[in-house]
Write an enzyme that holds these catalytic residues in place. Structure first.
Site, PDB file in Angstrom:
ATOM      1  N   ALA A 239      57.365  44.882  12.052  1.00  0.00           N
ATOM      2  CA  ALA A 239      57.093  45.829  10.969  1.00  0.00           C
ATOM      3  C   ALA A 239      55.913  46.736  11.317  1.00  0.00           C
ATOM      4  O   ALA A 239      55.270  46.592  12.358  1.00  0.00           O
ATOM      5  CB  ALA A 239      56.834  45.080   9.678  1.00  0.00           C
ATOM      6  N   HIS A 240      55.613  47.651  10.413  1.00  0.00           N
ATOM      7  CA  HIS A 240      54.567  48.647  10.692  1.00  0.00           C
ATOM      8  C   HIS A 240      53.183  48.017  10.794  1.00  0.00           C
ATOM      9  O   HIS A 240      52.857  47.091  10.094  1.00  0.00           O
ATOM     10  CB  HIS A 240      54.565  49.788   9.670  1.00  0.00           C
ATOM     11  CG  HIS A 240      54.518  49.411   8.238  1.00  0.00           C
ATOM     12  ND1 HIS A 240      54.563  50.358   7.242  1.00  0.00           N
ATOM     13  CD2 HIS A 240      54.444  48.217   7.611  1.00  0.00           C
ATOM     14  CE1 HIS A 240      54.514  49.755   6.077  1.00  0.00           C
ATOM     15  NE2 HIS A 240      54.445  48.470   6.262  1.00  0.00           N
ATOM     16  N   ASN A 241      52.419  48.567  11.743  1.00  0.00           N
ATOM     17  CA  ASN A 241      51.021  48.192  11.925  1.00  0.00           C
ATOM     18  C   ASN A 241      50.810  46.788  12.448  1.00  0.00           C
ATOM     19  O   ASN A 241      49.694  46.264  12.416  1.00  0.00           O
ATOM     20  CB  ASN A 241      50.226  48.397  10.624  1.00  0.00           C
ATOM     21  CG  ASN A 241      50.260  49.850  10.208  1.00  0.00           C
ATOM     22  OD1 ASN A 241      50.960  50.237   9.276  1.00  0.00           O
ATOM     23  ND2 ASN A 241      49.564  50.683  10.954  1.00  0.00           N
TER      24      ASN A 241
ATOM     25  N   GLN B  23      55.364  57.614   6.757  1.00  0.00           N
ATOM     26  CA  GLN B  23      54.947  56.739   7.859  1.00  0.00           C
ATOM     27  C   GLN B  23      54.586  57.657   9.018  1.00  0.00           C
ATOM     28  O   GLN B  23      55.460  58.151   9.718  1.00  0.00           O
ATOM     29  CB  GLN B  23      56.077  55.776   8.219  1.00  0.00           C
ATOM     30  CG  GLN B  23      56.546  54.924   7.035  1.00  0.00           C
ATOM     31  CD  GLN B  23      55.526  53.904   6.569  1.00  0.00           C
ATOM     32  OE1 GLN B  23      55.081  53.070   7.360  1.00  0.00           O
ATOM     33  NE2 GLN B  23      55.104  53.983   5.313  1.00  0.00           N
TER      34      GLN B  23
END
Lengths: 343, 343, 343
Positions: free
Chosen positions: C237-239, C196
């Site tokens: 969460a990511h993005n 990540q």
């Protein structure tokens, strides 16, 4: 540092298509990649961006090789190949071993010489920390707890007493391992604490996300087997077992003594009642309310999908009309019987 | 250390059946207990293991005394007796009083001489810490906050300014007490913070699980009364009151200004809307969506239980067919009326 | 310190009604206010307390001015005026600049002289901390992370490497910014970590509640725009992108790559599937399960409201009767057709 594309293709056993001398120095998404970047196509919804990508190369599956406008690495599992190459191109910064002068390490603990312990970390009496472990700032390793080799505790991780971790375990900030389970006996309306004297035993290659909590067992242990991956903000109650290579998404709560099989995929926001069994290879979609054991592999769901507030209110009203509907049908059946008899 | 069974029976006012000289040196589950262990039977699903247990003795209810193959302690509430005996056999390790040289204790605070403050703990100005309290590593006790006697903060607990705890309060790692409530006023589409100047006031004999958060009141206080037990990962918003001896399971969120009665049992993953009242002795099952006040004791529920994904999709479609079903019934009723008239 | 009411009315551009010389020295709720207190009426459910308030003055909307028994400030948005005045009367205690001798600040970081760094805080190499920032006890500022001016990290906040915060950002205890996203590729049943390497980028005037987690992007960044307010125990969460001035209540989970518009209001306990788009000005009520993109402003909901356990069991049974109901209707229709033909 840059790598020739041919070498990266070899590294993942992929088929090289196009210029193998093309130099790759980073990875990026299909829409944001530029010259020198490697990207990948693994999700159908991004296929429309393939033709226009400005990446130097793309990792694609055999189906997409013809559509790819640039050099590519062809492999049956592009996302896996990408994971491997990204790890190669972006290696984690590693601390060399040693104990930061501002850490507190109890003299009766055993910390490997190749392990690193950061500022304000605490290693309590009887704890054992294996080779090349990294214990970030503000971590607490409780009494008698044991970590295998190559564990990475990013920072601000709390491991309570007598817990055990295998090798290559990654714990993100805010993780709590070995807090007391929620066990109480009732005495005339008051709740008396039941001592929680089990442990948490975690296998190897486990990763646990930020602010996830894993309670210690009441008498036996809470067990997380090899290769399990837990996302953020998950609650694992006492005496749960999570089978090897199961993954669980964020905000899910697993109640006490639930036994989850291997290779399960559990979505986010799921809740399970306690004392359930979930078989191997079960897939539970997000926000499902698991009220009973699931004894066969397959996909399971519950919950009401979003609609406009207006439609939702109508649906809720209809649910309550069902009694009335059944009555009306019964009356109709009687009347048709009568008509039939009379005719 | 070991205890004769007769002495343990006396300790819990239970009836001894069998050899009172039998020596007990630990507790274990009915399936894992061995020689020297005491176990208990309190949950029907474990009765099938009673005949085969290898425990030296079992705590049972009167109904099970005949089935018990070993010595036993007979008592109406076996789980309660077990809790008492387990606490006796597995006493908590206690720190003797003192401030660790690596703690930071503001000179304008008042820490009892019998209290213990661990490495890297912070006690800010004006804080007061009562007799025999244990403040674990990395805890923060904010300005003007007050702890009664015998509180145990395991480690990494944050108490913000001006909060108050009674006696015998246990806070697990990651707990945050007194963070600002979520109060904002809207000005032309932007949100302006409303100062949160109330406190959190916690009674005695309260236990709060890992990573649970309790926000301070906006103006008045957030109140958690005596004997309340909160599991992990719970959110308690500003100005909530939780009545004495109520228990709440993990991952539940209580919205602002909700007033919860005494002796309630609230399952995991429950959510409540704000400004509600929940009466005494209300039991809410897991994952219930509490949209309105509950003014009478009883059991309350909502949510859709798990089914196969296929069945779930069918149910969701049926819900939307209801409008059509009602139309078809109406048409049938009209036609039967007509037939009746014509016949 | 006390203020004449007239001056407070001027401060919020409100209309003064009654004695402007009345001295105000604090704020309180309408039921608990006493002499010298200012209160407000902004929520219909508290109107019944207006007549009996013992406050010295009340902030009211034009509709309520006649009902107000005391001096008042009349303004179209009483809650906003209250927020302003409460901030004036209860200013935050400010630390003067400086680094606590028990903090660890890497020599290769850049901390403004007007910033304050508390005991046991860690500022890692390459980090930059702007003017008048307050970094509370036990905070970690990761390598290369940058904070603008006037940020307040209350204590025990973890910011991982390479994250970026704007100005006037408030982070409450237990917040984790920049933990790894939940990205894995499957290889023959085992999960391989996908690095990540994106960041978390947070705008200005953002506030994030206790124990909320925001994962770093996989390749691109996770973005939280200006003026966003997140409550406690939220998972981002990511993005994910969260548009400016959106607010999200506690215990909500936003799955990866979800793109949320501006000025949205998202209730507590909501969950979203991944890769969705949510338009500007969408309002989602609490505990909604967002399974698809929402492309138009409006109010959206799902979930089953609480009922008695008995009623809930009935509803669940009815849902399963629907198949049977449809069959019975079909049979009735056929029989009526036949009767019609025969008649």
């Amino acid at each position: 540092m840059s790598w020739p594309l041919s070498q990266l293709a070899d590294y993942v056993d992929g088929e090289l298509v196009g210029d193998g001398q093309c130099q790759i120095n980073g990875v990026a998404t299909i829409t944001n990649a530029g010259s020198g970047d490697l990207t990948f196509l693994a999700n159908d919804r991004y296929r429309r961006y393939l033709a226009g990508t400005r990446a130097s190369a793309v990792i694609v599956s055999p189906n997409d090789r013809r559509r790819c406008p640039t050099a590519c690495i062809v492999t049956p599992n592009p996302y896996l190949a990408f994971a491997r190459i990204a790890s190669l191109l972006h290696p984690l910064p590693r601390h060399s071993g040693g104990i930061h002068p501002l850490a507190f390490v109890d003299p009766n603990s055993a910390v490997s010489e190749s392990a690193w312990v950061g500022p304000f970390a605490v290693v309590q009496a009887g704890a054992r920390i294996g080779d090349r472990c990294e214990i970030g700032s503000h971590c607490i390793i409780g009494e008698q707890s044991e970590l295998g080799s190559d564990c990475r505790l990013i920072g601000n991780v709390t491991i309570c007493d007598r817990c055990s971790l295998g090798d290559h375990v990654i714990l993100h900030p805010g993780v709590v391992i070995g807090s007391d389970g929620f066990g109480m006996a009732n005495e005339n309306g008051k709740w008396i604490k039941v001592p929680q004297i089990g442990r948490v035993v975690i296998g190897s290659d486990v990763e646990i996300g930020a602010n996830t909590t894993v309670d210690r067992g009441a008498l036996d242990d809470t067990v997380i087997e090899d290769g399990v991956k837990l996302d953020n903000q998950i609650q694992v109650a006492h005496n749960v077992r999570i089978g090897a290579h199961t993954v669980i998404a964020a905000c899910t709560g697993i109640s006490g003594s639930t036994d989850i099989g291997q290779r399960c995929i559990i979505g986010g926001g799921v809740g399970t009642a306690g004392h359930l069994e979930i078989a191997d290879d079960v897939h539970i979609t997000g926000m499902t309310m698991v009220t009973k054991s699931i004894r066969e592999a397959g996909v399971y769901s519950s919950g009401m999908p979003v609609s406009t507030n207006r439609e939702w209110r109508k649906n809720m009203a209809r649910l309550h009309q069902l009694e009335n509907i059944v009555q009306r049908i019964k009356r109709l059946e009687d009347r048709v019987d009568q008509l039939k008899k009379d005719s």
